[in-house]
Write a protein that holds these residues in place. Structure first.
Motif, PDB file in Angstrom:
ATOM      1  N   GLU A 167       0.830  -1.208   0.000  1.00 52.93           N
ATOM      2  CA  GLU A 167       0.000   0.000   0.000  1.00 52.93           C
ATOM      3  C   GLU A 167       0.863   1.255   0.000  1.00 52.93           C
ATOM      4  O   GLU A 167       0.609   2.200  -0.764  1.00 52.93           O
ATOM      5  CB  GLU A 167      -0.920  -0.010   1.220  1.00 52.93           C
ATOM      6  CG  GLU A 167      -1.991  -1.090   1.177  1.00 52.93           C
ATOM      7  CD  GLU A 167      -2.708  -1.252   2.497  1.00 52.93           C
ATOM      8  OE1 GLU A 167      -2.402  -0.489   3.448  1.00 52.93           O
ATOM      9  OE2 GLU A 167      -3.581  -2.140   2.590  1.00 52.93           O
ATOM     10  N   ARG A 168       1.897   1.268   0.828  1.00 49.68           N
ATOM     11  CA  ARG A 168       2.755   2.460   0.935  1.00 49.68           C
ATOM     12  C   ARG A 168       3.495   2.741  -0.367  1.00 49.68           C
ATOM     13  O   ARG A 168       3.542   3.886  -0.825  1.00 49.68           O
ATOM     14  CB  ARG A 168       3.751   2.268   2.083  1.00 49.68           C
ATOM     15  CG  ARG A 168       4.743   3.422   2.262  1.00 49.68           C
ATOM     16  CD  ARG A 168       4.043   4.676   2.737  1.00 49.68           C
ATOM     17  NE  ARG A 168       4.987   5.659   3.221  1.00 49.68           N
ATOM     18  CZ  ARG A 168       5.206   6.850   2.665  1.00 49.68           C
ATOM     19  NH1 ARG A 168       4.534   7.207   1.569  1.00 49.68           N
ATOM     20  NH2 ARG A 168       6.068   7.705   3.190  1.00 49.68           N
ATOM     21  N   VAL A 186       2.835   1.706  -3.503  1.00 45.71           N
ATOM     22  CA  VAL A 186       1.951   2.045  -4.615  1.00 45.71           C
ATOM     23  C   VAL A 186       1.414   3.467  -4.450  1.00 45.71           C
ATOM     24  O   VAL A 186       1.342   4.237  -5.422  1.00 45.71           O
ATOM     25  CB  VAL A 186       0.808   1.022  -4.739  1.00 45.71           C
ATOM     26  CG1 VAL A 186      -0.247   1.495  -5.740  1.00 45.71           C
ATOM     27  CG2 VAL A 186       1.351  -0.339  -5.153  1.00 45.71           C
ATOM     28  N   GLU A 187       1.041   3.819  -3.235  1.00 41.32           N
ATOM     29  CA  GLU A 187       0.576   5.186  -2.981  1.00 41.32           C
ATOM     30  C   GLU A 187       1.670   6.195  -3.286  1.00 41.32           C
ATOM     31  O   GLU A 187       1.420   7.262  -3.871  1.00 41.32           O
ATOM     32  CB  GLU A 187       0.122   5.319  -1.521  1.00 41.32           C
ATOM     33  CG  GLU A 187      -1.180   4.578  -1.225  1.00 41.32           C
ATOM     34  CD  GLU A 187      -1.462   4.470   0.265  1.00 41.32           C
ATOM     35  OE1 GLU A 187      -0.599   4.896   1.064  1.00 41.32           O
ATOM     36  OE2 GLU A 187      -2.527   3.941   0.625  1.00 41.32           O
ATOM     37  N   HIS A 188       2.917   5.878  -2.911  1.00 40.24           N
ATOM     38  CA  HIS A 188       4.042   6.775  -3.204  1.00 40.24           C
ATOM     39  C   HIS A 188       4.227   6.938  -4.714  1.00 40.24           C
ATOM     40  O   HIS A 188       4.425   8.055  -5.204  1.00 40.24           O
ATOM     41  CB  HIS A 188       5.318   6.226  -2.583  1.00 40.24           C
ATOM     42  CG  HIS A 188       6.566   6.905  -3.062  1.00 40.24           C
ATOM     43  ND1 HIS A 188       6.938   8.158  -2.626  1.00 40.24           N
ATOM     44  CD2 HIS A 188       7.517   6.509  -3.963  1.00 40.24           C
ATOM     45  CE1 HIS A 188       8.065   8.508  -3.212  1.00 40.24           C
ATOM     46  NE2 HIS A 188       8.436   7.534  -4.034  1.00 40.24           N
ATOM     47  N   THR A 215      -4.807  -1.729  -4.241  1.00 37.03           N
ATOM     48  CA  THR A 215      -4.282  -0.380  -4.034  1.00 37.03           C
ATOM     49  C   THR A 215      -4.168   0.385  -5.341  1.00 37.03           C
ATOM     50  O   THR A 215      -4.446   1.597  -5.390  1.00 37.03           O
ATOM     51  CB  THR A 215      -2.908  -0.441  -3.337  1.00 37.03           C
ATOM     52  OG1 THR A 215      -2.991  -1.265  -2.183  1.00 37.03           O
ATOM     53  CG2 THR A 215      -2.452   0.953  -2.920  1.00 37.03           C
ATOM     54  N   ARG A 249      -7.507   1.667  -6.008  1.00 41.05           N
ATOM     55  CA  ARG A 249      -7.898   2.717  -5.067  1.00 41.05           C
ATOM     56  C   ARG A 249      -7.259   4.061  -5.384  1.00 41.05           C
ATOM     57  O   ARG A 249      -7.891   5.108  -5.186  1.00 41.05           O
ATOM     58  CB  ARG A 249      -7.552   2.284  -3.639  1.00 41.05           C
ATOM     59  CG  ARG A 249      -7.872   3.313  -2.573  1.00 41.05           C
ATOM     60  CD  ARG A 249      -7.843   2.726  -1.178  1.00 41.05           C
ATOM     61  NE  ARG A 249      -6.608   2.024  -0.897  1.00 41.05           N
ATOM     62  CZ  ARG A 249      -5.464   2.649  -0.557  1.00 41.05           C
ATOM     63  NH1 ARG A 249      -5.423   3.969  -0.469  1.00 41.05           N
ATOM     64  NH2 ARG A 249      -4.375   1.943  -0.288  1.00 41.05           N
ATOM     65  N   VAL A 250      -6.027   4.059  -5.863  1.00 43.07           N
ATOM     66  CA  VAL A 250      -5.345   5.329  -6.159  1.00 43.07           C
ATOM     67  C   VAL A 250      -5.652   5.829  -7.568  1.00 43.07           C
ATOM     68  O   VAL A 250      -5.137   6.860  -7.998  1.00 43.07           O
ATOM     69  CB  VAL A 250      -3.820   5.206  -5.969  1.00 43.07           C
ATOM     70  CG1 VAL A 250      -3.482   4.820  -4.549  1.00 43.07           C
ATOM     71  CG2 VAL A 250      -3.195   4.231  -6.979  1.00 43.07           C
ATOM     72  N   SER A 293       1.998   6.597  -7.041  1.00 43.07           N
ATOM     73  CA  SER A 293       0.889   7.394  -7.554  1.00 43.07           C
ATOM     74  C   SER A 293       1.094   8.880  -7.259  1.00 43.07           C
ATOM     75  O   SER A 293       0.884   9.730  -8.134  1.00 43.07           O
ATOM     76  CB  SER A 293      -0.421   6.907  -6.933  1.00 43.07           C
ATOM     77  OG  SER A 293      -1.510   7.706  -7.328  1.00 43.07           O
ATOM     78  N   GLN A 294       1.522   9.177  -6.045  1.00 47.37           N
ATOM     79  CA  GLN A 294       1.777  10.567  -5.667  1.00 47.37           C
ATOM     80  C   GLN A 294       2.943  11.167  -6.458  1.00 47.37           C
ATOM     81  O   GLN A 294       3.045  12.392  -6.595  1.00 47.37           O
ATOM     82  CB  GLN A 294       2.051  10.649  -4.171  1.00 47.37           C
ATOM     83  CG  GLN A 294       0.834  10.336  -3.313  1.00 47.37           C
ATOM     84  CD  GLN A 294       1.185  10.008  -1.876  1.00 47.37           C
ATOM     85  OE1 GLN A 294       2.342  10.033  -1.477  1.00 47.37           O
ATOM     86  NE2 GLN A 294       0.169   9.666  -1.089  1.00 47.37           N
TER      87      GLN A 294
END
Length: 396
Positions: free
Chosen positions: A169-170, A172-174, A203, A206-207, A176-177
């Motif tokens: 999660e961390r 993939v979110e990074h 994830t 979700r992003v 995306s950001q």
């Protein structure tokens, strides 16, 4: 022993900070700015299967014989060190051999409960945690197990571990950001791969990302290389973020095969999990610039240094789990009165902070960690996105 000057904090919303002991000054990484009393190291007493002289009995279940015995020694040492570094811990650890089996773990848990244990730390293996949960629920005794298997959490069983879902999660979110929109995944064809595949796909969706390629690779080298080449045919032209979880013995070879097949890792960001934190992978030239999620290493390095000074050897990576769980329990006993092990206290949304940074238990028993994003290069890592100082500041 000398007064210990390093202070770390466990924070609880609505309560004072809970001091964690150590050996050098660092800031309060919860960002609360709350003060703590000086922490003094105290000698612990090990009498057979008992450590400490406090009033509150706490069970520590470890596979001291059978599978996992070497790891158990390191975890026991870390638990003893936590007692020694905490200021007047009012706990007594009942260390029980769970024999590395579910039956042994259930028997050890029952024996500890019969002796008055109010909370159980461990065991290490998922099936043993499940067996202990069945015994502990009947006595209304909470369990803080060390397994990463989320299926054994819940109903008073909390997992203090390093679950791969959080890493996925961390990172993939990074990505995306960082502007990455098209994701591809090459994951091992095993139980670990099944877990990270589900987290990765969930994830990405979700992003708001697009999954443009996905492949699973087998354990044998020839099959893995073939999978990497097939994967590269699609991912090489369409993905700007490529997720390649796996061990240090496999991932560099997969990346090399992908690059040979046309994947440009300067354009597509390589993403991984905490399994990448291995000298063999970090020193591989093909991994330079790749990123993965993991704990900030500063606290772990301090812990390891103190452990080596005390025991003359390096701790196993999971030793911090025993240290943090014992310190957490000692802090709750010191500050929370008779509600110290209630679900409301253990699942407080502000969480706690330990050797591996910020963490909190969810009501379903799983753990959420505040992780950093690390970039590989030159045989080491550098932090490109720091771990959050609090769950609130991270919007979590």
């Amino acid at each position: 022993m000398a007064v210990v000057s390093r202070r770390r904090f466990l924070s609880l919303a609505g309560f004072a900070s809970l001091a964690l002991a150590g050996c050098q000054s660092v800031s309060d990484n919860t960002g609360s700015g709350l003060l703590s009393a000086p922490t003094t190291a105290v000698e612990t007493r090990a009498l057979g299967d008992v450590m400490g002289q406090g009033q509150v009995k706490v069970a520590l279940l470890l596979p001291q014989t059978g599978t996992g015995a070497p790891t158990a020694t390191s975890l026991r040492n870390a638990a003893e060190m936590a007692l020694a570094e905490f200021n007047n811990p009012n706990i007594q650890l009942l260390v029980k051999d769970d024999k590395g089996t579910p039956q042994g773990a259930a028997e050890a848990a029952q024996a500890a409960i019969n002796e008055g244990a109010e909370v159980i730390l461990g065991p290490l293996f998922a099936q043993s945690v499940a067996a202990v949960g069945g015994v502990a629920r009947q006595a209304n005794v909470p369990v803080i197990g060390y397994s990463t298997d989320a299926s054994v959490a819940g109903s008073g069983v909390y997992l203090l571990s390093f679950p791969p879902q959080g890493d996925v999660e961390r990172i993939v979110e990074h990505a995306s950001q960082s502007g990455r929109k098209s994701f591809a995944g090459l994951v091992p064809d095993n139980a670990y791969g099944t877990v990270v595949e589900a987290a990765f796909k969930e994830t990405v969706a979700r992003v708001g990302g697009r999954l443009v390629a996905f492949e699973r690779y087998p354990a044998d080298q020839a099959g893995a290389q073939a999978a990497a080449k097939r994967f590269a045919a699609t991912a090489g032209t369409s993905a700007d973020a490529i997720f390649v979880p796996g061990s240090a013995s496999v991932v560099p070879g997969l990346v090399q095969a992908m690059t040979a097949a046309g994947v440009d890792t300067r354009r597509a960001m390589l993403l991984g999990t905490g399994l990448w934190d291995d000298p063999a992978l970090l020193s591989s030239p093909v991994m330079a610039g790749a990123r993965f999620a993991g704990a900030d290493k500063a606290m772990w390095q301090s812990f390891s240094s103190r452990y080596r000074a005390r025991y003359g050897s390096d701790p196993v990576r999971t030793a911090s789990l025993a240290y943090d769980s014992v310190t957490l329990i000692a802090a709750l006993v010191q500050t929370q009165g008779m509600q110290r092990f209630s679900p409301g206290v253990l699942t407080n949304s502000s969480g706690f902070s330990g050797v591996d940074g910020l963490f909190r238990f969810r009501p379903n028993g799983t753990i959420q960690r505040g992780l950093a994003v690390l970039e590989v290069g030159g045989g080491t890592t550098r932090v490109v996105a720091p771990a959050p100082r609090s769950f609130a500041s991270a919007g979590l």
